[in-house]
Design a protein around this motif. Structure first.
Motif, PDB file in Angstrom:
ATOM      1  N   PHE A 187      79.393  49.831  50.496  1.00 48.17           N
ATOM      2  CA  PHE A 187      79.459  49.796  49.042  1.00 48.17           C
ATOM      3  C   PHE A 187      78.698  48.591  48.500  1.00 48.17           C
ATOM      4  O   PHE A 187      77.958  48.705  47.522  1.00 48.17           O
ATOM      5  CB  PHE A 187      80.919  49.735  48.576  1.00 48.17           C
ATOM      6  N   CYS A 188      78.876  47.441  49.125  1.00 49.30           N
ATOM      7  CA  CYS A 188      78.219  46.219  48.634  1.00 49.30           C
ATOM      8  C   CYS A 188      76.701  46.360  48.638  1.00 49.30           C
ATOM      9  O   CYS A 188      76.019  45.929  47.693  1.00 49.30           O
ATOM     10  CB  CYS A 188      78.639  45.019  49.479  1.00 49.30           C
ATOM     11  N   GLN A 189      76.163  46.956  49.687  1.00 44.49           N
ATOM     12  CA  GLN A 189      74.725  47.126  49.784  1.00 44.49           C
ATOM     13  C   GLN A 189      74.193  47.994  48.644  1.00 44.49           C
ATOM     14  O   GLN A 189      73.173  47.671  48.022  1.00 44.49           O
ATOM     15  CB  GLN A 189      74.375  47.752  51.140  1.00 44.49           C
ATOM     16  N   TRP A 190      74.893  49.078  48.345  1.00 44.53           N
ATOM     17  CA  TRP A 190      74.430  49.975  47.287  1.00 44.53           C
ATOM     18  C   TRP A 190      74.772  49.454  45.898  1.00 44.53           C
ATOM     19  O   TRP A 190      74.060  49.748  44.935  1.00 44.53           O
ATOM     20  CB  TRP A 190      74.956  51.380  47.523  1.00 44.53           C
ATOM     21  N   LEU A 191      75.806  48.663  45.781  1.00 45.53           N
ATOM     22  CA  LEU A 191      76.059  47.988  44.507  1.00 45.53           C
ATOM     23  C   LEU A 191      74.898  47.069  44.158  1.00 45.53           C
ATOM     24  O   LEU A 191      74.452  47.011  43.003  1.00 45.53           O
ATOM     25  CB  LEU A 191      77.359  47.184  44.589  1.00 45.53           C
ATOM     26  N   GLN A 192      74.388  46.363  45.154  1.00 44.11           N
ATOM     27  CA  GLN A 192      73.239  45.486  44.938  1.00 44.11           C
ATOM     28  C   GLN A 192      72.008  46.283  44.532  1.00 44.11           C
ATOM     29  O   GLN A 192      71.261  45.898  43.623  1.00 44.11           O
ATOM     30  CB  GLN A 192      72.950  44.685  46.209  1.00 44.11           C
ATOM     31  N   ILE A 193      71.783  47.431  45.201  1.00 42.96           N
ATOM     32  CA  ILE A 193      70.627  48.271  44.874  1.00 42.96           C
ATOM     33  C   ILE A 193      70.716  48.785  43.442  1.00 42.96           C
ATOM     34  O   ILE A 193      69.742  48.723  42.673  1.00 42.96           O
ATOM     35  CB  ILE A 193      70.521  49.441  45.874  1.00 42.96           C
ATOM     36  N   LEU A 194      71.886  49.281  43.053  1.00 43.50           N
ATOM     37  CA  LEU A 194      72.043  49.826  41.701  1.00 43.50           C
ATOM     38  C   LEU A 194      72.051  48.724  40.647  1.00 43.50           C
ATOM     39  O   LEU A 194      71.639  48.953  39.504  1.00 43.50           O
ATOM     40  CB  LEU A 194      73.330  50.651  41.613  1.00 43.50           C
TER      41      LEU A 194
END
Length: 297
Positions: A187-194
């Motif tokens: 989740f953290c990785q994709w939160l950063q991307i978004l």
């Protein structure tokens, strides 16, 4: 992560039944599938797409590839993904279920060293509504808009996306992380991307009972994400010694050890609330929370 209709996409396992079916759907959606790979099947065309035996044979014909979707058998996923990483493909989506956990451990070590983003296994993939379909996402639930959606379970993501669509709140991007015991990205990785995506104004995070604690995710949102985030955790009424997911993920998780309090829906909801992140009690509440977040923004 800039996924556009011009992004070059490779399908590994394109002659597999699922690979062939979803490749046709991706191409019909407008995804730029430039090649497929299937050992022993090179030299033919499928859906008008050239098929090669090896990934290394593709690049001289197409140039750099932005994403690879993998449909090969579970015991071949590791080799296929390593082949894609050797070709410096930055995004790899594993649709295949039942990938051996030790294979995923090896794959994640290599991905960390190379900076590769891996989604899955057991993932329905990524969709940028109206632009790009990568994997097995059901595109009819989505429409273009400002809401980024990150989920672990595909079917639940569809319910949330449909509710947003009916509320005229379209999606900028939706990613299914996969429901396996060990998955490639967090989740953290994709939160950063978004958070870095200009078209995303608000992020909806959909989790469920089981897996890792969301303490770290909640803390990361509070400290590093400037955009509003809405959370929903399925399984609040699930008995504490049970979890929800697909059958293979439940079996794998139970073999790895007992369910801890930190993986229950109640604990995850408490972690989000502690970080002042709005939490929906049911999917139908998500559109209203999104509207409130957009108005504040």
């Amino acid at each position: 992560m800039n996924l556009t209709p011009n992004s070059k996409v490779l399908v590994q396992g394109i002659t597999q039944p699922l690979g062939s079916y979803y490749t046709a759907r991706m191409k019909a959606y407008g995804t730029n599938v430039v090649a497929g790979v299937s050992a022993g099947q090179g030299g033919q065309e499928l859906h008008g797409i050239p098929v090669f035996d090896l990934v290394e044979q593709v690049l001289p014909q197409t140039g750099p590839i932005e994403a690879s979707i993998i449909f090969v058998e579970s015991y071949r996923v590791l080799d296929a993904a390593l082949e894609a990483m050797d070709a410096e493909i930055p995004l790899i989506i594993l649709v295949t279920e039942g990938v051996p956990p030790l294979d995923m451990v090896r794959l994640l070590r290599k991905a960390e060293a190379t900076g590769t983003v891996i989604v899955g296994p057991s993932s329905s993939g990524i969709i940028v509504p109206g632009k790009v379909l990568l994997g097995a996402q059901e595109s009819e639930f989505y429409t273009p808009g400002p809401v980024g959606l990150i989920a672990r379970a595909g079917a639940l993501a569809y319910e949330v996306a449909l509710g947003l669509t009916h509320a005229k709140l379209g999606q900028s991007m939706a990613v299914n992380l996969g429901s396996a015991a060990i998955v490639g990205s967090s989740f953290c990785q994709w939160l950063q991307i978004l958070a870095m995506d200009k078209s995303t104004k608000v992020i909806v995070l959909v989790d469920q009972t089981g897996g890792l604690s969301d303490d770290a995710t909640a803390e990361y949102i509070a400290q590093a994400i400037d955009k509003p985030v809405i959370a929903y955790v399925a399984g609040s009424y699930t008995p504490l010694d049970k979890q929800i997911s697909d059958a293979s993920a439940i079996i794998a998780a139970q073999l790895s050890g007992p369910i801890t309090n930190a993986s229950t829906a109640q604990h995850k909801v408490a972690a989000f609330k502690q970080a002042n992140i709005p939490v929906a009690e049911r999917p139908s509440q998500i559109p209203e929370l999104v509207r409130k977040a957009l108005k504040k923004g």
